[in-house]
Scaffold this active site. Sequence first.
Site, PDB file in Angstrom:
ATOM      1  N   TYR A 184     -17.300 -17.822 -17.511  1.00 15.88           N
ATOM      2  CA  TYR A 184     -18.108 -18.679 -18.391  1.00 15.88           C
ATOM      3  C   TYR A 184     -18.939 -19.648 -17.568  1.00 15.88           C
ATOM      4  O   TYR A 184     -18.598 -20.003 -16.442  1.00 15.88           O
ATOM      5  CB  TYR A 184     -17.218 -19.440 -19.380  1.00 15.88           C
ATOM      6  CG  TYR A 184     -16.310 -20.478 -18.754  1.00 15.88           C
ATOM      7  CD1 TYR A 184     -16.736 -21.800 -18.572  1.00 15.88           C
ATOM      8  CD2 TYR A 184     -15.015 -20.152 -18.354  1.00 15.88           C
ATOM      9  CE1 TYR A 184     -15.898 -22.752 -18.010  1.00 15.88           C
ATOM     10  CE2 TYR A 184     -14.169 -21.099 -17.800  1.00 15.88           C
ATOM     11  CZ  TYR A 184     -14.622 -22.403 -17.618  1.00 15.88           C
ATOM     12  OH  TYR A 184     -13.792 -23.351 -17.053  1.00 15.88           O
ATOM     13  N   CYS A 185     -20.068 -20.045 -18.142  1.00 12.56           N
ATOM     14  CA  CYS A 185     -20.945 -21.039 -17.534  1.00 12.56           C
ATOM     15  C   CYS A 185     -21.722 -21.709 -18.663  1.00 12.56           C
ATOM     16  O   CYS A 185     -21.465 -21.446 -19.833  1.00 12.56           O
ATOM     17  CB  CYS A 185     -21.875 -20.408 -16.504  1.00 12.56           C
ATOM     18  SG  CYS A 185     -22.860 -19.046 -17.147  1.00 12.56           S
ATOM     19  N   THR A 186     -22.669 -22.557 -18.340  1.00 14.60           N
ATOM     20  CA  THR A 186     -23.324 -23.375 -19.356  1.00 14.60           C
ATOM     21  C   THR A 186     -23.981 -22.546 -20.461  1.00 14.60           C
ATOM     22  O   THR A 186     -23.621 -22.649 -21.627  1.00 14.60           O
ATOM     23  CB  THR A 186     -24.373 -24.295 -18.710  1.00 14.60           C
ATOM     24  OG1 THR A 186     -23.764 -25.019 -17.641  1.00 14.60           O
ATOM     25  CG2 THR A 186     -24.920 -25.285 -19.741  1.00 14.60           C
ATOM     26  N   ILE A 213     -20.986 -21.521 -22.640  1.00 13.06           N
ATOM     27  CA  ILE A 213     -20.253 -22.628 -23.250  1.00 13.06           C
ATOM     28  C   ILE A 213     -21.023 -23.185 -24.442  1.00 13.06           C
ATOM     29  O   ILE A 213     -20.433 -23.597 -25.442  1.00 13.06           O
ATOM     30  CB  ILE A 213     -20.012 -23.745 -22.211  1.00 13.06           C
ATOM     31  CG1 ILE A 213     -19.206 -23.219 -21.029  1.00 13.06           C
ATOM     32  CG2 ILE A 213     -19.296 -24.939 -22.848  1.00 13.06           C
ATOM     33  CD1 ILE A 213     -19.243 -24.140 -19.815  1.00 13.06           C
ATOM     34  N   GLY A 302     -28.169 -23.076 -16.137  1.00 12.39           N
ATOM     35  CA  GLY A 302     -27.430 -22.278 -17.080  1.00 12.39           C
ATOM     36  C   GLY A 302     -26.232 -21.640 -16.495  1.00 12.39           C
ATOM     37  O   GLY A 302     -25.472 -21.015 -17.221  1.00 12.39           O
TER      38      GLY A 302
END
Length: 302
Positions: A184-186, A213, A302
């Site tokens: 997961y990331c922004t 996220i 992102g």
Amino acid sequence: MALNKIILYYGFAPVADPKAVMLWQKTLAASLNLKGRILISEHGINGTLGGDMEDLKKYSRATKEYPGFGKIDFKWSEGTGNDFPRLSVKARKELVAFTTPNEIKVAKSGVVNGGKHLKPHQVNQLVEERGDEVVFFDGRNAFEAKIGKFKNAIVPDVQTTHDFIAELESGKYDHLKDKPIVTYCTGGIRCEILSAVMINRGFEEVYQIEGGIVRYGEKFRDKGLWEGSLYVFDGRMNIDFSDEAVTIGVCECCGGATKEFRNCQNLGCKDLVLLCDSCNEDPANLICKPTHTRGKKLQEVG
């Protein structure tokens, strides 16, 4: 009265002439008085922009007309009108600097050798079905996780995305290669690449959260598996998904709860210091330390 918004987005698709697309994007965004950052590579586009909502709508409609960009998911959030100092549009070898531009394979449909996309509700379903077997793997810089992360997530020891390859090849995560891993990331773009990098190195079951996220937080607010605040690369510094967000950040001076990063007072240093409001009032707490990286300001979007 103008209604200011921020959009976060990316799109993977073959770009034959990145410099030509860069010039088009620069002209388009400037004509609409937008500010922020846009990166173009032969793999696609990555950006975060702020401005008037109607101007951003015009920008998104025009950008979607480019072949392969029609599927872009523009993520909207509240802006102040002063979230970015200027407009920056550049052509680069990579949309995110993993230093491995040839790791991903891109078609008009997007990245074709990355992890399986999971919608937010599918993430929860996976955890319900597989329980503690599921491993959340943070695809961001380690400092971002100080104020928010998925519960029990692994946070790799990386200061920038440049560090991920060496981190994965160190062997410290080899015991996870047969586990279901949710990266997961922004907003999702870093995991498009990270998931491919992990698969290329023998990780067998790799997923990524569709929309990152941001989309998960919009869906479940603070009632799901996410805890804390989300670090963002603009003037806001962080956002919460609801007024029920917990504060998991710890002040570097007093140990109190905080989610606020402050700039090191040394203008040549780009490190951020996590300080509560009280400790931030003492300039001595912002003095540059030998542990600061003094590197170029992080520009992931992102």
